[in-house]
Structures are given as structure tokens and as C-alpha cells.
Design a protein around this motif. Structure first.
Motif, short mmCIF file in Angstrom:
data_model
loop_
_atom_site.label_atom_id
_atom_site.label_comp_id
_atom_site.label_asym_id
_atom_site.label_seq_id
_atom_site.Cartn_x
_atom_site.Cartn_y
_atom_site.Cartn_z
N ASP A 113 63.85 40.22 44.71
CA ASP A 113 62.89 41.10 45.55
C ASP A 113 63.32 42.58 45.28
O ASP A 113 64.19 42.89 45.96
CB ASP A 113 63.21 40.69 47.07
N ASN A 117 55.56 45.66 45.27
CA ASN A 117 54.66 44.68 44.22
C ASN A 117 53.46 45.57 43.80
O ASN A 117 53.22 46.54 44.52
CB ASN A 117 54.16 43.43 45.05
N SER A 118 53.37 45.58 42.60
CA SER A 118 52.45 46.29 41.81
C SER A 118 51.00 45.50 41.75
O SER A 118 51.02 44.63 41.19
CB SER A 118 52.70 46.76 40.29
N SER A 120 49.73 43.71 43.88
CA SER A 120 50.04 42.50 44.49
C SER A 120 50.67 41.46 43.51
O SER A 120 50.96 40.39 44.21
CB SER A 120 48.61 41.68 45.09
N LYS A 121 51.11 41.92 42.52
CA LYS A 121 52.12 41.21 41.76
C LYS A 121 53.64 41.38 41.68
O LYS A 121 53.70 42.57 41.88
CB LYS A 121 51.37 40.82 40.39
N HIS A 122 54.39 40.40 41.34
CA HIS A 122 55.80 40.99 41.29
C HIS A 122 56.00 41.65 39.81
O HIS A 122 55.02 41.47 38.84
CB HIS A 122 56.67 39.58 41.25
N PRO A 123 57.08 42.60 40.01
CA PRO A 123 57.11 43.39 38.72
C PRO A 123 57.38 42.57 37.30
O PRO A 123 56.81 43.33 36.45
CB PRO A 123 58.36 44.40 39.02
N GLU A 125 55.76 40.16 36.65
CA GLU A 125 54.38 39.84 36.12
C GLU A 125 53.69 40.79 35.47
O GLU A 125 52.74 40.83 34.67
CB GLU A 125 53.57 38.99 37.28
N ARG A 126 53.80 42.22 36.17
CA ARG A 126 53.20 43.33 35.95
C ARG A 126 53.98 44.16 34.76
O ARG A 126 53.41 45.04 34.05
CB ARG A 126 53.07 44.24 37.22
#
Length: 260
Positions: A113, A117-118, A120-123, A125-126
Motif C-alpha cells: 500500500d 491510487n492512480s 482508482s488503480k494500484h501503481p 497496474e498503472r
């Protein structure tokens, strides 16, 4: 009042980072990802030239009027006519206590954690994704494994000087991403293939040693662009350390009075 939609797309002005020459480590990461994408998507993925790859910090688009530079994004996103205060903005950013900012690309673990979140996604995934047909590498300001809000704050601070980050058209929006477009897809691929490639690049970024870059006065520039990919041949560059209000105002298109 000037109506919306009449500010020319080209030429116009943006504040960018990492344009032109890059460190060996940064060069290695970009070329590594471009090669992987070319292998995964042969004949479909096209690399952007290394020198033109950049991070957009703040769109400074506008048009030259008798009163000064009219800010495009205040006009189009908030329906406000505002004249850019370049004297104030340059004094702020050239002496900004927030700089340098440490940006990390890669090395994001899905199980961690990071406090942010970018989109609404975890870094994780982004860290790499396709936005429409553009391949985008994203990093964030980080300190002690916590993503800081420095980039969003820097962009938001510009509003004091009548420069609006276009994604802050809605004041509640947050944009803390340091994003780099590294290439594009020249034809359509399936949703499944797109997700497969994204996941492979995301996992590669997780496993490799993270790249940490200092976002600083030395690698920030104003650019006058005639193409969104900023080809060297058609892009005029003013390093932030050398910028003056007079130099910047010369970069803007002139308002056609017949369109007001």
C-alpha cells in the motif's frame, strides 16, 4: 469575451520534463520497454524517438491578446477568461521549495500500500498501460515507500498564476502522475491482447530495479510545439532556468480578432 474552441492547437506551449538528452539509466529503461513492446506486438508497435519522449508537467496553452496570454484551460474547462501571470509563475517555480522531486518508475509491488491510487488503480497496474493507442510509462513522487502528492500540488499551485492543468478542470480531480508516452499502436488489437501485453510489461517493471529520477530545474523546459510528439526539428525549447516572461510570450499564437 472570446468564445471557446478558437485557440489554435499549433503552435502552442507546454511545460515538460526530461525532454531531449536523458541519463544512461533512463535511456536503458525506455529502450528496454520499447524493445519488449516491439517483440510482443511486431509490426503494430511504433517507438517514439528517444529524444522526444518527455513528461508533461503542465499544459500552458493559450493565445496572445492585447491584454496578455489568455489561458486556454481556464477558458475551456471553467469558462473563465484569465490572463497568465508569467512573472509570478516563473518566480514561483524557479525558486520552488518542492523541487527537486524524486520520481520512481517501476519496482511497484501489488501487495504494498503506497498510500495512493492512480485513476482508482494500484501503481503496479498503472506503471504501464495503453491509453487509447498510446503506450504510457508512469512514475510517481515517492519517499520511504509512500507516494507523495508533490506533482499534483505543483500543478495545482499554477492556478494562482492563471495556469490550469487541464485535468484539474474539475477542482476535485487529482493528477499526480509523471507520465511518458513511449510509442503507439498503428492498428487495433484485441482487448485480450492489450491486457496481456500490459500485464507482461507491468510485471517486468515490478521485477527490475526501479529507476529513480530527480525532477529538477535542470531538466524542466518550456516548449513551443507544432506536433504533440515534440519532434526535435519542429519544437522550440526554453530551459526553465533561462525562461523570462518576454521569451515565453513570443512562443504563443496571436489571437485572430475576427474570431472574438
Amino acid at each position: 469575451m472570446m468564445s471557446q474552441g478558437l485557440i489554435p492547437n499549433f503552435p502552442n506551449v507546454s511545460l515538460v520534463a526530461f525532454y531531449g538528452n536523458k541519463s544512461p539509466e533512463f535511456t536503458r529503461l525506455i529502450l528496454e520497454l520499447q524493445q519488449q513492446l516491439s517483440n510482443l506486438l511486431p509490426g503494430v508497435f511504433e517507438c517514439y524517438p528517444l529524444e522526444s519522449i518527455h513528461a508533461t508537467l503542465l499544459g500552458c496553452e493559450g493565445v496572445k491578446t492585447e491584454q496578455g496570454i489568455l489561458s486556454q484551460w481556464f477558458l475551456e474547462r471553467r469558462e473563465e477568461s484569465r490572463i497568465v501571470d508569467f512573472h509570478g509563475f516563473l518566480n514561483f517555480i524557479q525558486n520552488c521549495s518542492q523541487l527537486p522531486i524524486n520520481i520512481r518508475f517501476g519496482g511497484y509491488e501489488f501487495s504494498v500500500d503506497y498510500g495512493f491510487n492512480s485513476g482508482s488503480k494500484h501503481p503496479y497496474e498503472r506503471s504501464f498501460c495503453f491509453q487509447n493507442n498510446i503506450a504510457v510509462l508512469i512514475g510517481w513522487p515517492i519517499k520511504m515507500e509512500t507516494i507523495m502528492m508533490n506533482i499534483d500540488h505543483l500543478r495545482r499551485s499554477a492556478e494562482t498564476y492563471n495556469l490550469l492543468h487541464k485535468y484539474h478542470g474539475n477542482p476535485d480531480n487529482i493528477d499526480n502522475d509523471c507520465y511518458l508516452r513511449i510509442g503507439l499502436l498503428n492498428s487495433t488489437i484485441s482487448v485480450e491482447k492489450r491486457q496481456e501485453v500490459e500485464q507482461k510489461i507491468q510485471e517486468h517493471l515490478r521485477m527490475r530495479s526501479p529507476l529513480e529520477l530527480a525532477l529538477s530545474l535542470e531538466n524542466i523546459s518550456f516548449v513551443q510545439y507544432n506536433d504533440y510528439t515534440l519532434p526535435l526539428a519542429t519544437t522550440q525549447v526554453i530551459p526553465l532556468k533561462e525562461a523570462t516572461p518576454e521569451k515565453l510570450e513570443q512562443l504563443y499564437p496571436i489571437l485572430n480578432k475576427n474570431n472574438t
